[in-house]
Design a protein around this motif. Sequence first.
Motif, PDB file in Angstrom:
ATOM      1  N   THR A  66      11.611   0.868  -1.948  1.00  0.00           N
ATOM      2  CA  THR A  66      11.807   0.628  -0.524  1.00  0.00           C
ATOM      3  C   THR A  66      11.366  -0.778  -0.159  1.00  0.00           C
ATOM      4  O   THR A  66      10.481  -1.354  -0.812  1.00  0.00           O
ATOM      5  CB  THR A  66      11.003   1.649   0.307  1.00  0.00           C
ATOM      6  N   ASN A  68      10.223  -1.195   2.885  1.00  0.00           N
ATOM      7  CA  ASN A  68       9.238  -0.900   3.922  1.00  0.00           C
ATOM      8  C   ASN A  68       7.831  -1.080   3.345  1.00  0.00           C
ATOM      9  O   ASN A  68       7.392  -0.291   2.509  1.00  0.00           O
ATOM     10  CB  ASN A  68       9.430   0.535   4.427  1.00  0.00           C
ATOM     11  N   GLU A  71       5.285   1.872   3.790  1.00  0.00           N
ATOM     12  CA  GLU A  71       5.595   2.991   2.900  1.00  0.00           C
ATOM     13  C   GLU A  71       5.157   2.678   1.475  1.00  0.00           C
ATOM     14  O   GLU A  71       4.621   3.546   0.771  1.00  0.00           O
ATOM     15  CB  GLU A  71       7.094   3.289   2.950  1.00  0.00           C
TER      16      GLU A  71
END
Length: 233
Positions: A66, A68, A71
Amino acid sequence: MSKFYGIGVGPGDPELLTLKAVNCLKALDILVVPQGRKGGQSEAHIIASPHLPSSVAVIARHFPMTANQKEMDDAIDPIAEEIKALVDSGKSVGFVTLGDPMLYSTYIYLLKRLKDQIEIETIGGLSSYSAMASGFNRPLVEGDTPLLIYPCTEDLSDLEQKLMTHESIVLMKVYRNFDIIKSLLMKHNLIKDAVAVSDFSKPNEKIYDNLETVNFEDISYFTTILINKGWQK
């Protein structure tokens, strides 16, 4: 001696591991293997497996694929803490990663968190693009020509300019944006200078000498494109 080892296992063929990597794997107490998805296979573990004795305990941990950052941090922080605790308890702990540990590797996230807390040794591995070039007798660069290594994951806004100004280029992680990359190569008449390889040195390896005939559906996630404008096929 208790220590944390980051171990590069190369591009796919278990015979391409260095002797140092093999000897390290054999001496570990615990090996941490990364999973791209929970419950999925670890490519790095598969490559290392022929060299692992039964005495080494293997634990799989999920590293999300990811962009992100939160995260990623939420997933990696507890893994780093677990590794630190194991090393502090006297264990020799390894972590395997594809290619070389210092090149676009998940291992780097762990290294950043642990480098000032426990003893760490990083064992280099053969990068995919270097192994491909040797495997196909296809030079990457000669003389004083620079080599550009370009990850094709997210923003490709400057890729066209890079293709126009560099003689030798490695395009890594091309899977998601393959159609865009192919269009640019065709636009600038670079198809003749490019070769793509999916799953290099693995049983399902595929080589594409003419990208004009290749579609997104043909390639795998592990696909790299080598471009050398000065090399004659």
